[in-house]
Design a protein around this motif. Structure first.
Motif, short mmCIF file in Angstrom:
data_model
loop_
_atom_site.label_atom_id
_atom_site.label_comp_id
_atom_site.label_asym_id
_atom_site.label_seq_id
_atom_site.Cartn_x
_atom_site.Cartn_y
_atom_site.Cartn_z
N ASP A 22 66.14 66.32 51.76
CA ASP A 22 67.47 66.25 52.65
C ASP A 22 68.79 66.01 51.72
OD1 ASP A 22 66.12 66.36 54.95
OD2 ASP A 22 65.34 64.46 54.81
N ARG A 23 68.55 65.03 50.65
CA ARG A 23 69.59 64.90 49.68
C ARG A 23 69.15 64.89 48.36
NH1 ARG A 23 71.86 60.06 49.64
NH2 ARG A 23 70.40 59.15 50.79
N PRO A 48 74.00 66.20 49.63
CA PRO A 48 72.90 67.43 50.06
C PRO A 48 72.74 68.48 48.82
CG PRO A 48 74.74 67.32 51.63
CD PRO A 48 75.15 66.33 50.30
N PRO A 49 71.63 69.14 48.80
CA PRO A 49 71.32 69.95 47.70
C PRO A 49 72.56 70.87 47.24
CG PRO A 49 69.49 69.75 49.11
CD PRO A 49 70.60 69.06 49.98
N ALA A 50 73.02 71.49 48.35
CA ALA A 50 74.07 72.48 47.90
C ALA A 50 75.20 71.85 47.10
CB ALA A 50 74.80 73.04 49.20
N ASP A 51 75.63 70.56 47.44
CA ASP A 51 76.66 69.81 46.71
C ASP A 51 76.28 69.32 45.46
OD1 ASP A 51 78.11 70.17 49.09
OD2 ASP A 51 77.97 68.06 49.74
N VAL A 52 75.08 69.30 45.12
CA VAL A 52 74.56 68.71 43.77
C VAL A 52 73.95 69.87 42.91
CG1 VAL A 52 72.70 67.29 42.51
CG2 VAL A 52 73.96 66.41 44.78
N LEU A 53 73.32 70.83 43.32
CA LEU A 53 72.96 71.86 42.69
C LEU A 53 73.92 73.02 42.38
CD1 LEU A 53 69.34 72.34 43.94
CD2 LEU A 53 70.10 71.19 41.79
N THR A 54 74.96 72.63 41.75
CA THR A 54 75.94 73.54 41.14
C THR A 54 75.84 73.92 39.81
OG1 THR A 54 77.71 71.78 40.67
CG2 THR A 54 77.47 72.36 42.81
N GLU A 55 76.45 75.22 39.53
CA GLU A 55 76.46 75.64 38.01
C GLU A 55 77.26 74.71 37.31
OE1 GLU A 55 77.77 79.71 38.52
OE2 GLU A 55 76.01 80.17 39.66
N HIS A 76 61.21 68.02 38.39
CA HIS A 76 61.84 69.08 37.47
C HIS A 76 62.34 70.06 38.17
CE1 HIS A 76 61.90 66.52 33.93
NE2 HIS A 76 60.65 66.14 33.88
N ASP A 77 61.47 70.65 39.00
CA ASP A 77 61.95 72.27 39.35
C ASP A 77 63.11 72.00 40.78
OD1 ASP A 77 61.90 74.51 41.06
OD2 ASP A 77 59.95 75.06 40.27
N LEU A 78 64.29 72.62 39.99
CA LEU A 78 65.11 72.07 40.62
C LEU A 78 65.35 72.94 42.05
CD1 LEU A 78 68.04 72.32 37.93
CD2 LEU A 78 67.00 70.51 39.05
N THR A 79 64.92 74.28 42.00
CA THR A 79 64.82 75.04 43.30
C THR A 79 63.84 74.37 44.48
OG1 THR A 79 65.22 77.14 42.40
CG2 THR A 79 64.05 77.15 44.48
N THR A 80 62.59 73.72 43.99
CA THR A 80 61.88 73.22 44.83
C THR A 80 62.27 71.75 45.30
OG1 THR A 80 59.94 73.97 43.92
CG2 THR A 80 59.74 72.24 45.21
N ALA A 81 63.17 71.14 44.69
CA ALA A 81 63.84 69.93 44.83
C ALA A 81 64.75 70.09 45.97
CB ALA A 81 64.42 69.23 43.77
N ARG A 120 72.80 77.27 31.20
CA ARG A 120 73.53 78.42 31.96
C ARG A 120 72.40 78.83 33.14
NH1 ARG A 120 75.68 83.44 29.07
NH2 ARG A 120 76.59 83.87 31.32
N VAL A 121 73.06 78.61 34.36
CA VAL A 121 72.05 79.18 35.84
C VAL A 121 73.06 79.78 36.50
CG1 VAL A 121 70.61 77.10 35.37
CG2 VAL A 121 72.87 76.94 36.73
N ARG A 122 72.48 80.47 37.35
CA ARG A 122 73.17 81.00 38.57
C ARG A 122 72.49 80.31 39.98
NH1 ARG A 122 76.19 82.71 35.59
NH2 ARG A 122 76.52 84.80 35.22
N VAL A 123 73.28 79.94 40.79
CA VAL A 123 72.99 79.20 41.90
C VAL A 123 72.99 80.28 42.92
CG1 VAL A 123 73.22 77.17 43.39
CG2 VAL A 123 73.31 76.96 40.86
N ILE A 124 72.16 80.58 43.69
CA ILE A 124 71.95 81.52 44.77
C ILE A 124 71.71 80.84 46.09
CG2 ILE A 124 70.95 83.75 45.63
CD1 ILE A 124 70.40 84.24 42.47
#
Length: 255
Positions: free
Chosen positions: A206-207, A221-228, A196-201, A238-242
């Motif tokens: 790797d994907r 990859p995480p950067a492609d899936v964890l987008t606002e 559930h914890d998206l940052t930890t995930a 509403r989230v900010r992705v840093i």
């Protein structure tokens, strides 16, 4: 060992939960399934572990899951579910030793090698002081580490983890995930997890596979899936992705 899932469909009590899920986890890779509550994450993991009936195909190292006898399957795949059955009165050492069952002959006894494997896992997970304690006397976080210890003692090449840190404090969360990651790199483990914890995930996988309404909504990859945009659409938040050192950091923002 590579895991291939093709056209996976699961219905529980006549209600469709998964609708043709496809995913692949390469040998030695860590893939984490994320998604809102009710997306079907735990159902997916239980089906891949052979704990639920399904239609479609699941193959482990090229062999269909249904063609593997129970003991052979247990030597390949170890599963940590969210709420395992805790036998009353069972000591931690005996519970973790159950992970060695696939290697012990029927009506046989554990070998010295089995005991060595169990004690090594207990030491790695800082559980040696609890070896003689009964499971029901432990805290939720301590029990969670014991559940993971049993899976690791199983010596399988594929590790399925359903919310493996949900009952742990932040210190033990990091310790457990670092241990899993180190064992993955050292022993070539293939890891399929839900979190559930998206940052930890995003920090450990790797994907990522984003599941929504029983279907794969995004994967990569995480950067492609964890987008606002994707998180707003599927989590209604509403989230900010840093950008972070090991993956995107997801921060909730009040509306």
């Amino acid at each position: 060992m590579t895991v291939h899932v093709t056209g996976l469909r699961v219905a529980l009590d006549g209600t469709p939960i998964l609708h043709g899920v496809d995913l692949t986890v390469a040998a030695g890779e860590w893939v984490t399934v994320i998604g809102p509550n009710g997306a079907g994450k735990s159902t997916l993991l239980r089906a891949v572990g052979g704990l639920l009936p399904f239609t479609g195909t699941v193959t482990i190292a090229g062999t269909e899951l249904g063609r593997l006898a129970r003991r052979a399957r247990a030597r390949r795949v170890a599963t940590v579910v969210q709420s395992p059955v805790v036998p009353p009165g069972m000591a931690v050492l005996d519970y973790v030793l159950l992970g060695r069952t696939p290697y012990i002959a029927p009506l046989g006894r554990e070998s010295a090698a089995d005991l060595t494997a169990v004690h090594d896992v207990l030491r790695r997970l800082d559980l040696e002081p609890f070896a003689s304690r009964r499971l029901e006397t432990l805290s939720g976080g301590e029990r969670q580490r014991v559940f993971l210890a049993r899976a690791l003692a199983q010596g399988a090449s594929v590790l399925l983890l359903d919310e493996p840190t949900s009952a742990l404090d932040i210190g033990h969360q990091q310790e457990v995930l670092e241990l899993v990651d180190r064992l993955r790199r050292e022993n070539g483990l293939t890891v399929l997890a839900t979190m559930h914890d998206l940052t930890t995930a995003g920090e450990y996988a790797d994907r990522l596979v984003l599941l929504a309404d029983g279907r794969v909504a995004a994967a990569g990859p995480p950067a492609d899936v964890l987008t606002e945009t994707l998180l707003a659409e599927h989590y209604r938040v509403r989230v900010r992705v840093i950008p972070g050192d090991h993956g995107p950091l997801v921060v909730p923002v009040r509306g």
